[in-house]
Motif scaffolding. Structure first.
Motif, PDB file in Angstrom:
ATOM      1  N   UNK A 570      41.461  28.903  46.930  1.00 12.30           N
ATOM      2  CA  UNK A 570      41.619  29.081  45.332  1.00 12.30           C
ATOM      3  C   UNK A 570      41.534  30.417  45.147  1.00 12.30           C
ATOM      4  N   UNK A 571      42.453  30.732  44.347  1.00 17.03           N
ATOM      5  CA  UNK A 571      42.680  32.106  44.004  1.00 17.03           C
ATOM      6  C   UNK A 571      42.621  32.163  42.504  1.00 17.03           C
ATOM      7  N   UNK A 572      41.832  33.219  41.760  1.00 12.42           N
ATOM      8  CA  UNK A 572      41.751  33.266  40.470  1.00 12.42           C
ATOM      9  C   UNK A 572      42.265  34.875  39.780  1.00 12.42           C
ATOM     10  N   UNK A 573      42.808  34.647  38.866  1.00 15.24           N
ATOM     11  CA  UNK A 573      43.280  36.000  38.312  1.00 15.24           C
ATOM     12  C   UNK A 573      42.138  36.585  37.414  1.00 15.24           C
ATOM     13  N   UNK A 574      42.141  37.797  36.532  1.00 14.44           N
ATOM     14  CA  UNK A 574      41.280  38.312  35.852  1.00 14.44           C
ATOM     15  C   UNK A 574      41.000  37.865  34.834  1.00 14.44           C
ATOM     16  N   UNK A 575      41.519  36.700  34.193  1.00 13.75           N
ATOM     17  CA  UNK A 575      41.003  35.839  33.126  1.00 13.75           C
ATOM     18  C   UNK A 575      40.532  34.374  33.579  1.00 13.75           C
ATOM     19  N   UNK A 576      40.247  34.338  34.826  1.00 14.12           N
ATOM     20  CA  UNK A 576      39.762  33.230  35.403  1.00 14.12           C
ATOM     21  C   UNK A 576      40.840  31.990  35.614  1.00 14.12           C
TER      22      UNK A 576
END
Length: 590
Positions: A570-576
């Motif tokens: 699972x990868x998340x950006x800086x906004x979630x």
């Protein structure tokens, strides 16, 4: 020179035509009357021509001047009336010898440079002048007469109320009741045009309207002995000449002042009245009887009225009741008054109780420079009964509210751009220091306005948010703008192995790769807008771990047992925003 004088003299005229929106074109010209006299327009340029025959077939040349060429072609006649062109002596046309005694050959030309004058005569109608305005009664006839001293009158023209000019051929009958502008002018036989003359007047054929009025102590149909009858006559056009009246069977009298009722005995009385205007229109029943107001016979019964009127004040337009009664600069104060028996005469108002000195005519605005203010008012009936002094106090609110915007939830700012996602709550707030905030209005990307203080934007893309607020008296703030980009997509996940698979196998109907026990796993992620914040992984449904920490599958050989492994990333950006990838593979030594 003598030979030249034996030839025919011909005068040729060049005409300059001017155009006008009101007058027709009247070219300047030459004219020969019945006695053979030649008339020329004094304002026209003239040229002398010599011809060897009286007709056009002869040899014709322009006569030049060697001594004064500047003033010869063209030349102008200098005198009004008779002008002469002469040669030194007469020559016999047969013998070509001088005629004795020696005498000049004289050619006569009558120059006319003065336009005719026209007079207008008005008759068969009564005339009245007021404030430089002229009025006539019915039956008006107008006659135009003109005079020209030299070449004589050619034609006279007239125009009524802006119509095209027409030829005057007789008496002009004016019958319709209205205002008239009569314009007229004349033209003489050589084209001199008189300046347009104008007479303005009004035809009045309507009789006056006449009515009665009771002054003094009056209430309903009862009066006191101190009351009087006042006759009121109105003529909108020429005004009233005189008013006549007759009380019962008494002689007819001319009305000059209010009629005192103190000497009239008790009982019913017949009262007849009529008026004449200043051009003879009458309202006495012989004509225009429908204009008699109040009727031919009127009975009066009156009582004294002591009851004062009741005055009220109403705010029209923007208003809000809070700590004060708040209004805006668009608000108006309307005053009204009622009386049980009489018509209210007037309502007065002012800004303090002592000086209630302004007469109320129509709803008025409040003072925009003063916040808290009061208006005092009072009404009077026809017998000067006064209402109680009323008061209305208002707070003038001229300033619009001030609003702002806040973002609650995921957000990331990068390179002058604010990034949010569909979970971010957009909050609008506003402040007002007087009547208070009524509502906040917003619209997104030019869509329809909505009244809200909180909303979210579900779809990904660039958005412009326009917002403003309105206070409780409808002062609206200038719209403000905030721009955001909604990013709902997580990073793309990339999974690679440290070695190529040895083969492919079938597992649950799907192809899976087979790797040796020393294989390592490399994980990466890329985000379009905000960048990757973290990558988590779990093996066979176990605890999720941070890929960047010690002991990750890229730094250690975690897959040594010969079996099938399941790895979830699972990868998340800086906004979630996140994306998940699941991978199955087999470890085998063979």
């Amino acid at each position: 020179m003598k030979k030249i004088l034996s030839s025919c003299l011909a005068l040729f005229l060049f005409i300059s035509i001017t155009k006008s929106q009101e007058q027709a074109d009247h070219p300047q010209k030459m004219y020969r009357n019945e006695e053979g006299r030649l008339f020329a327009n004094k304002h026209q340029p003239m040229y002398l021509m010599l011809s060897t025959s009286p007709g056009a077939e002869g040899n014709t040349e322009t006569l030049e001047s060697e001594s004064c060429p500047k003033y010869a072609n063209p030349f102008y006649f200098d005198s009004e009336g008779l002008n002469t062109i002469r040669t030194p002596s007469q020559v016999d046309p047969e013998t070509k010898e001088l005629v004795y005694p020696v005498s000049d050959v004289v050619f006569q030309v009558y120059a006319d440079g003065i336009a005719p004058t026209t007079k207008a005569s008005f008759s068969h109608a009564q005339k009245y002048v007021r404030n430089d305005s002229i009025y006539y009664g019915a039956g008006l006839q107008i006659a135009l007469s003109a005079y020209d001293k030299v070449s004589g009158l050619d034609k006279t023209y007239y125009s009524i109320n802006g119509e095209e000019f027409r030829l005057s051929e007789g008496v002009i009958n004016i019958s319709e009741e209205k205002h008239y502008s009569l314009k007229y002018y004349s033209v003489d036989n050589v084209g001199n045009v008189e300046s347009i003359q104008e007479r303005q007047f009004t035809i009045d054929k309507t009789a006056p309207a006449v009515n009665w009025k009771l002054v003094g102590d009056v209430s309903g149909n009862t009066v006191s002995a101190r009351s009087k009858i006042e006759l009121l006559a109105v003529d909108k056009t020429t005004g009233i000449s005189h008013i006549k009246y007759q009380l019962n069977d008494d002689p007819v009298k001319t009305y000059s002042r209010p009629i005192d009722l103190s000497m009239i005995e008790n009982g019913n009385h017949d009262f007849k009245f009529w008026a004449s205007d200043n051009v003879g229109n009458r309202s006495d029943g012989s004509s225009h009887t429908e204009d008699i107001a109040g009727g031919d016979m009127t009975t009066f019964s009156f009582v004294i009225d002591y009851d004062p009127p009741e005055a009220t004040a109403t705010i029209i337009g923007d208003q809000f009741r809070g700590k004060y009664l708040y209004v805006s600069e668009r608000s108006r104060c309307e005053l009204d008054a009622k009386d049980n028996q009489l018509v209210v005469d007037r309502t007065m108002f002012g800004t303090n109780r002592v000086e209630i000195d302004k007469k109320y005519e129509e709803p008025f605005a409040f003072d925009t420079e003063k916040a808290l203010q009061s208006v005092y008012y009072q009404s009077y009936d026809m017998v000067e009964n006064q209402s109680k002094v009323g008061k209305v106090s208002v707070f003038m609110d001229t300033e619009a509210p001030s609003s702002g915007i806040d973002y609650d939830g995921p957000q990331f700012f990068n390179r002058d751009t604010l990034f949010i996602n569909k979970l971010t709550e957009i909050k609008l707030f506003s402040e007002d220091n007087a009547s208070g905030v009524q509502k906040i209005i917003s619209k997104v990307n030019g869509d329809q306005e909505q009244e809200t203080t909180s909303f979210k934007i579900p779809d990904e893309g660039f958005y412009e948010i326009n917002f403003s607020s309105i206070d409780n008296v409808n002062n609206r703030e200038t719209a403000k703008t905030s721009q955001v980009y909604v990013d709902n997509e997580g990073p793309d996940v990339f999974i690679n192995f440290s070695i190529k698979p040895t083969r492919q196998e079938k597992h649950d109907g799907q192809d899976i790769s087979v790797y040796p026990p020393f294989v390592k796993l490399y994980i990466g992620a890329t985000d379009k807008h905000c960048g990757t914040k973290n990558i988590l992984y779990s093996i066979d449904g176990g605890e999720k771990k941070n890929y960047g920490s010690n002991g990750s599958p890229s730094s250690m050989e975690l897959f040594k047992e010969e079996r099938i492994y399941s790895v979830e990333v699972e990868a998340k950006d800086k906004l979630g925003n996140g994306k998940t990838e699941t991978l199955q593979f087999r470890i085998s030594k063979n």
